[in-house]
Design a protein around this motif. Structure first.
Motif, PDB file in Angstrom:
ATOM      1  N   GLU A 111       0.828  -1.211   0.000  1.00 29.53           N
ATOM      2  CA  GLU A 111       0.000   0.000   0.000  1.00 29.53           C
ATOM      3  C   GLU A 111       0.858   1.255   0.000  1.00 29.53           C
ATOM      4  O   GLU A 111       0.559   2.224  -0.714  1.00 29.53           O
ATOM      5  CB  GLU A 111      -0.940  -0.017   1.205  1.00 29.53           C
ATOM      6  CG  GLU A 111      -2.014  -1.100   1.124  1.00 29.53           C
ATOM      7  CD  GLU A 111      -2.914  -1.110   2.337  1.00 29.53           C
ATOM      8  OE1 GLU A 111      -2.631  -0.341   3.299  1.00 29.53           O
ATOM      9  OE2 GLU A 111      -3.891  -1.878   2.344  1.00 29.53           O
ATOM     10  N   ARG A 112       1.928   1.245   0.793  1.00 28.94           N
ATOM     11  CA  ARG A 112       2.815   2.406   0.845  1.00 28.94           C
ATOM     12  C   ARG A 112       3.430   2.664  -0.530  1.00 28.94           C
ATOM     13  O   ARG A 112       3.490   3.818  -0.994  1.00 28.94           O
ATOM     14  CB  ARG A 112       3.916   2.174   1.883  1.00 28.94           C
ATOM     15  CG  ARG A 112       4.801   3.394   2.123  1.00 28.94           C
ATOM     16  CD  ARG A 112       6.116   3.015   2.789  1.00 28.94           C
ATOM     17  NE  ARG A 112       6.952   2.220   1.903  1.00 28.94           N
ATOM     18  CZ  ARG A 112       7.660   2.724   0.888  1.00 28.94           C
ATOM     19  NH1 ARG A 112       7.626   4.020   0.617  1.00 28.94           N
ATOM     20  NH2 ARG A 112       8.405   1.935   0.128  1.00 28.94           N
ATOM     21  N   THR A 113       3.878   1.596  -1.195  1.00 24.40           N
ATOM     22  CA  THR A 113       4.485   1.737  -2.510  1.00 24.40           C
ATOM     23  C   THR A 113       3.478   2.270  -3.525  1.00 24.40           C
ATOM     24  O   THR A 113       3.788   3.165  -4.322  1.00 24.40           O
ATOM     25  CB  THR A 113       5.038   0.384  -2.987  1.00 24.40           C
ATOM     26  OG1 THR A 113       6.016  -0.085  -2.050  1.00 24.40           O
ATOM     27  CG2 THR A 113       5.672   0.505  -4.359  1.00 24.40           C
ATOM     28  N   ALA A 114       2.265   1.709  -3.507  1.00 26.28           N
ATOM     29  CA  ALA A 114       1.241   2.133  -4.467  1.00 26.28           C
ATOM     30  C   ALA A 114       0.859   3.593  -4.256  1.00 26.28           C
ATOM     31  O   ALA A 114       0.678   4.346  -5.222  1.00 26.28           O
ATOM     32  CB  ALA A 114       0.009   1.237  -4.356  1.00 26.28           C
ATOM     33  N   LEU A 115       0.751   4.014  -3.012  1.00 29.64           N
ATOM     34  CA  LEU A 115       0.397   5.406  -2.738  1.00 29.64           C
ATOM     35  C   LEU A 115       1.499   6.359  -3.197  1.00 29.64           C
ATOM     36  O   LEU A 115       1.220   7.426  -3.754  1.00 29.64           O
ATOM     37  CB  LEU A 115       0.114   5.603  -1.252  1.00 29.64           C
ATOM     38  CG  LEU A 115      -1.271   5.164  -0.765  1.00 29.64           C
ATOM     39  CD1 LEU A 115      -1.358   5.257   0.749  1.00 29.64           C
ATOM     40  CD2 LEU A 115      -2.357   6.030  -1.409  1.00 29.64           C
ATOM     41  N   ALA A 116       2.745   5.966  -2.968  1.00 25.06           N
ATOM     42  CA  ALA A 116       3.858   6.821  -3.408  1.00 25.06           C
ATOM     43  C   ALA A 116       3.868   6.940  -4.925  1.00 25.06           C
ATOM     44  O   ALA A 116       4.083   8.033  -5.478  1.00 25.06           O
ATOM     45  CB  ALA A 116       5.178   6.237  -2.910  1.00 25.06           C
ATOM     46  N   PRO A 157      -6.579   7.214  -2.966  1.00 24.22           N
ATOM     47  CA  PRO A 157      -7.330   5.959  -2.860  1.00 24.22           C
ATOM     48  C   PRO A 157      -7.152   5.293  -1.501  1.00 24.22           C
ATOM     49  O   PRO A 157      -6.069   5.331  -0.905  1.00 24.22           O
ATOM     50  CB  PRO A 157      -6.734   5.105  -3.980  1.00 24.22           C
ATOM     51  CG  PRO A 157      -5.346   5.642  -4.169  1.00 24.22           C
ATOM     52  CD  PRO A 157      -5.452   7.116  -3.903  1.00 24.22           C
ATOM     53  N   GLN A 158      -8.222   4.681  -1.060  1.00 27.81           N
ATOM     54  CA  GLN A 158      -8.214   3.938   0.201  1.00 27.81           C
ATOM     55  C   GLN A 158      -9.030   2.663   0.022  1.00 27.81           C
ATOM     56  O   GLN A 158      -9.845   2.563  -0.889  1.00 27.81           O
ATOM     57  CB  GLN A 158      -8.814   4.779   1.331  1.00 27.81           C
ATOM     58  CG  GLN A 158      -8.079   6.073   1.626  1.00 27.81           C
ATOM     59  CD  GLN A 158      -8.737   6.889   2.727  1.00 27.81           C
ATOM     60  OE1 GLN A 158      -9.741   6.494   3.295  1.00 27.81           O
ATOM     61  NE2 GLN A 158      -8.169   8.054   3.017  1.00 27.81           N
ATOM     62  N   GLY A 159      -8.826   1.699   0.913  1.00 23.48           N
ATOM     63  CA  GLY A 159      -9.626   0.488   0.914  1.00 23.48           C
ATOM     64  C   GLY A 159      -9.580  -0.249  -0.407  1.00 23.48           C
ATOM     65  O   GLY A 159      -8.512  -0.534  -0.950  1.00 23.48           O
ATOM     66  N   ASP A 160     -10.780  -0.566  -0.952  1.00 22.02           N
ATOM     67  CA  ASP A 160     -10.856  -1.304  -2.210  1.00 22.02           C
ATOM     68  C   ASP A 160     -10.201  -0.530  -3.352  1.00 22.02           C
ATOM     69  O   ASP A 160      -9.600  -1.132  -4.250  1.00 22.02           O
ATOM     70  CB  ASP A 160     -12.318  -1.603  -2.559  1.00 22.02           C
ATOM     71  CG  ASP A 160     -12.949  -2.608  -1.610  1.00 22.02           C
ATOM     72  OD1 ASP A 160     -12.203  -3.315  -0.910  1.00 22.02           O
ATOM     73  OD2 ASP A 160     -14.193  -2.693  -1.582  1.00 22.02           O
ATOM     74  N   ALA A 161     -10.324   0.790  -3.329  1.00 20.99           N
ATOM     75  CA  ALA A 161      -9.711   1.601  -4.384  1.00 20.99           C
ATOM     76  C   ALA A 161      -8.198   1.495  -4.348  1.00 20.99           C
ATOM     77  O   ALA A 161      -7.537   1.476  -5.393  1.00 20.99           O
ATOM     78  CB  ALA A 161     -10.152   3.058  -4.251  1.00 20.99           C
ATOM     79  N   ILE A 210      -3.026  -1.063  -6.507  1.00 23.51           N
ATOM     80  CA  ILE A 210      -1.905  -2.004  -6.427  1.00 23.51           C
ATOM     81  C   ILE A 210      -1.908  -2.929  -7.637  1.00 23.51           C
ATOM     82  O   ILE A 210      -0.877  -3.154  -8.284  1.00 23.51           O
ATOM     83  CB  ILE A 210      -1.963  -2.803  -5.111  1.00 23.51           C
ATOM     84  CG1 ILE A 210      -1.731  -1.873  -3.919  1.00 23.51           C
ATOM     85  CG2 ILE A 210      -0.942  -3.940  -5.126  1.00 23.51           C
ATOM     86  CD1 ILE A 210      -1.996  -2.527  -2.573  1.00 23.51           C
ATOM     87  N   ASP A 211      -3.093  -3.453  -7.985  1.00 20.35           N
ATOM     88  CA  ASP A 211      -3.192  -4.346  -9.139  1.00 20.35           C
ATOM     89  C   ASP A 211      -2.894  -3.600 -10.438  1.00 20.35           C
ATOM     90  O   ASP A 211      -2.216  -4.111 -11.325  1.00 20.35           O
ATOM     91  CB  ASP A 211      -4.586  -4.970  -9.205  1.00 20.35           C
ATOM     92  CG  ASP A 211      -4.804  -6.008  -8.116  1.00 20.35           C
ATOM     93  OD1 ASP A 211      -3.806  -6.585  -7.638  1.00 20.35           O
ATOM     94  OD2 ASP A 211      -5.965  -6.250  -7.746  1.00 20.35           O
TER      95      ASP A 211
END
Length: 297
Positions: free
Chosen positions: A170-175, A191-195, A200-201
């Motif tokens: 999650e940290r990587t995807a947010l960055a 984005p949070q949760g399912d988003a 990530i995908d």
């Protein structure tokens, strides 16, 4: 022009689950009218999936709008899967989709990676494409890929997406998402949760393609343009795009001298910028009315 100028969203009149083999099933939605001008809409990313914006620039009274989610993207299954997922696979999927839908020729519209795939598709099947509308064309050159990431390499950014710890993924995807927003000149809700899981995908697929140069290094996308027929072609590009360099649009037009190139000011890489929406909708209206985008530049 504001986002309110977009055509109203509507439910698809057809939904397909297209089994393309290798365990992949593509979601394909159709909008507009069944007897309208066939238009294939190719989303960006790679891995992003078709958003409502991409279809709402088409007049539903004139167009048959075909929106496939590419392998591993959007609502296609399995989401985020990189196995059997290459540019060659996507081109084979488009051949299969056109046969499945019994479309002789279609107008192909795409932005960013969608423009990349559109060009690769028309080079692969020149007789299948009636016209091309390419927004923010991405040439997938090594300098385009390296320029997007800057001093932090693609491998550094991608490794965390497969980390054993969910928090690190999650940290990587947010960055990565924040970096994209900054480069694109957009400011979406974080984005949070399912988003966030979807991000990530999405980024896992994107990293997979970029690590391999999108399988468009030899021959390059510009070299493949030799096979592109002289069909109506409209290039639309923002002068300040920091993800897909404007110089790339000029290089592309040199390879496609019959193409029109329209510059948009201050839109960055934002497909939803009012000026970009206006340019795309004007081009589509011209084609629907006249069968071309205007005189070649």
């Amino acid at each position: 022009m504001s986002a309110n100028a977009l055509f109203p969203d509507a439910a698809p009149w057809a939904t397909h689950a297209l089994d393309v083999g290798d365990g992949h099933v593509l979601q394909v939605l159709e909008f507009g009218r069944p007897d309208g001008i066939p238009a294939l809409v190719l989303h960006g990313g790679p891995g992003s999936g078709c958003s409502p914006l991409l279809r709402r620039v088409f007049d539903p009274a004139r167009w048959r709008v075909i929106c496939p989610d590419q392998r591993g993207a959007g609502s296609s299954l399995p989401r985020g899967c990189t196995a059997h997922n290459t540019t060659a696979d996507l081109l084979a999927d488009l051949r299969r989709l056109r046969e499945f839908l019994a479309v002789d020729r279609w107008v192909v519209a795409g932005g960013s990676w969608g423009a990349t795939l559109a060009l690769a598709h028309v080079a692969d099947q020149p007789s299948a494409v009636a016209a091309l509308l390419l927004r923010a064309s991405f040439l997938a050159r090594r300098e385009d890929i390296d320029g997007f990431f800057g001093p932090l390499s693609l491998d550094d950014r991608a490794t965390g997406l497969d980390h054993a710890e969910p928090a690190e993924r999650e940290r990587t995807a947010l960055a990565w998402w924040r970096h994209e927003q900054m480069r694109a000149g957009t400011a979406g809700a974080e984005p949070q949760g399912d988003a966030l899981a979807a991000q990530i995908d999405r980024l896992r697929v994107q990293a997979h393609y970029l690590r391999h140069g999108c399988w468009l290094q030899s021959p390059s996308l510009l070299e493949r343009c030799e096979a592109v027929p002289r069909v109506p072609t409209q290039l639309i590009h923002a002068r300040d795009d920091r993800i897909c360099p404007p110089e790339g649009a000029q290089a592309l037009q040199r390879r496609l001298p019959h193409a029109r190139l329209r510059w948009v000011d201050d839109a960055g890489h934002d497909a939803g910028h009012p000026a970009m929406i206006a340019a795309v909708m004007t081009a589509l209206a011209s084609y629907a009315e006249h069968g071309h985008f205007g005189e070649a530049a």
